[in-house]
Design an enzyme around this catalytic site. Structure first.
Site, short mmCIF file in Angstrom:
data_model
loop_
_atom_site.label_atom_id
_atom_site.label_comp_id
_atom_site.label_asym_id
_atom_site.label_seq_id
_atom_site.Cartn_x
_atom_site.Cartn_y
_atom_site.Cartn_z
CG ASP A 94 -1.14 -5.67 -5.05
OD1 ASP A 94 -1.18 -5.75 -6.29
OD2 ASP A 94 -0.07 -5.81 -4.40
CG ASP A 125 1.76 0.94 -9.50
OD1 ASP A 125 1.39 -0.14 -10.00
OD2 ASP A 125 2.75 1.03 -8.75
CD GLU A 156 4.06 -5.20 -9.04
OE1 GLU A 156 5.23 -5.26 -9.45
OE2 GLU A 156 3.64 -4.24 -8.36
CG HIS A 421 5.73 2.37 -5.51
ND1 HIS A 421 6.67 1.37 -5.42
CD2 HIS A 421 4.77 1.91 -6.34
CE1 HIS A 421 6.31 0.35 -6.20
NE2 HIS A 421 5.15 0.66 -6.76
ZN LIG Z 1 2.41 -1.69 -10.43
#
Ligand SMILES: [Zn+2]
Length: 454
Positions: A94, A125, A156, A421
């Site tokens: 995810d 990521d 996660e 992110h």
């Molecule tokens: Zn991660």
């Protein structure tokens, strides 16, 4: 039995040969917008689980997709030689939401290469974590030197909430001698790292009340305290004058001695000119190994709607990061006691626990860690440094608790420019090849150790 590990030069050549295919599969995974946050289309998280499952199935793994009240996770298993050690490989499929589209220089879910980096949400990521595992598998082909279990989580980025239930239900399939958790960062380009400490977390909501109802500030102000000012005074007691955490009794650790100066911290954090640092001691101790306290939200009338009123009650959400070894329950008790003790003017103070998470401090010694350091040296030409991460990674504590006898090796594909992110997340492709080689070499080196106790 013992196996002859494949030598590093052979693996290096194989990984180089495999990279175009690895890259293509990574791009395909990155095109799936598998954002696990509720507001996003969860069919995409299902699609990324299915795509991940297909990749391992194609390598001859027994694959299942499991759900224990949360997002789909992929478990894939393939046996190596009889008596060989078992290695569990962790990653997550995810991703974080892409955020504002206009902040991206190329579309978030259209992987795009610029200057040796592959840009896209999840390109690093942690879809690159999945692909590093797959690269190691492909490098060994039909001669896997160890038993492998792959666990690729689907939630996660929303806190791994059903992970404890998943480990409870499927833990017997996941038991391993070593666990490679590929979801952290390297220290710099050309500087590999093992993440050996993580800080824990306590989050509380503190409410301060001084009045049974709001009253006119002109009539009573001067004699009667308002709750916002009382709350501010209380929050101010959480730090000493120089910004050190003032809650007494909390653990404080020390970080490894790596070069990290104030200029780098200022640049990486975006600290404004003239704003000083807080706390005492080496900078890495402060951000990796010592507690920190941050007020992250306040409930009180907004500036736009404020009137001349003594506010009766106000709340703040306070986040406290903990030394890696700190017991979170003890930390909560200490924080709560501090807040109750320091109530200004006899104000009523209530504290509620909002969240807590364990830290992690690896015993980074022993044959598995030696094997990991040697494997990194195979790929980079020199061994990794030990780093801490100031945040918490819930799955690490969950695995540490469920598999206390296994060596936890927290590796990763990221570097300081990855911007996981954030907008323009990217993967350094040259470093990624080394990550893949290091993991392939790690499997050989663990195989050479033989089964523990054998
Ligand atoms: Zn991660």
């Amino acid at each position: 039995m013992s196996v002859t590990p494949v030598d590093t030069e052979t693996l290096r050549a194989r990984i180089a040969e495999l990279m175009p295919g690895i890259r293509a599969d990574l791009e395909a995974l990155t095109r799936i917008p598998s954002v696990s946050l509720d507001a996003f289309d969860q069919a995409q998280v299902e699609a990324s689980a299915a795509a991940t499952a297909d990749l391992f199935e194609a390598e001859g793994f027994d694959v299942e997709i499991v759900r224990e009240g949360g997002r789909p996770a992929v478990i894939a298993r393939k046996e190596g030689p009889e008596g060989a050690p078992t290695v569990l490989l962790y990653a997550h499929h995810d991703v974080q939401p892409p955020g504002a589209e206009n902040l991206w220089d190329s579309p978030a879910f259209e992987p795009t290469e610029r200057d040796g980096r592959l840009y896209g949400r999840g390109a690093a990521d942690d879809k690159a974590g999945i692909m590093a595992h797959l690269a190691a598998v492909r490098a060994h082909g039909d001669a896997l030197p160890v038993n492998l279990v792959v666990f690729v989580e689907g939630e996660e980025e929303i806190g791994s909430e059903s992970l404890p239930a998943t480990l409870a239900a499927h833990g017997d399939k996941l038991a391993a001698d070593a666990i490679v958790l590929a979801d952290s960062t390297n220290w710099d380009i050309g500087e590999p790292a093992l993440t050996t400490t993580l800080r824990g977390l306590i989050r509380v909501v503190v409410t301060v009340s001084t009045l049974s109802h709001g009253i006119h500030s002109g009539m009573f102000g001067g004699a009667v305290p308002d709750a916002i000012t009382a709350l501010i005074k209380l929050l101010a007691t959480l730090h000493t004058e120089d910004g050190e955490v003032a809650v007494v009794g909390l653990d404080a650790g020390t970080a490894s001695e790596l070069p990290y100066d104030e200029a780098r911290l200022r640049a990486e954090s975006g600290l404004l000119d003239g704003v000083g640092l807080i706390g005492r001691g080496p900078l890495l101790d402060r951000i990796w190994a010592k507690p920190s306290i941050t007020t992250i939200g306040i409930d009180a009338p907004s500036v736009a709607t404020a009137s001349n009123t003594l506010v009766p009650s106000a709340s703040a959400k306070v986040s406290m990061r903990l030394a890696p070894s700190q017991d979170p329950d003890t930390a909560y008790d200490l924080l709560r006691a501090h807040l109750l003790e320091h109530a200004p003017w006899g104000a009523q103070v209530e504290v509620h626990l909002d969240d807590k998470g364990e830290g992690f401090a690896a015993d980074a010694t022993g044959p598995m860690y030696d094997a990991a350091r040697a494997a990194f040296a195979d790929a980079w030409g020199h061994p990794p440094v030990d780093i801490g991460v100031g945040g918490s990674i819930p799955f690490v504590a969950a695995f540490a608790e469920r598999f206390p006898q296994a060596a936890l090796l927290v590796t990763g594909v990221e570097d300081p420019d990855t911007r996981a992110h954030g907008a323009n997340e990217s993967l350094h492709l040259g470093e990624f090849e080394k990550v893949c080689l290091a993991e392939a070499a790690l499997l050989s080196r663990i195989a050479a150790l033989g089964a523990p106790g054998a």
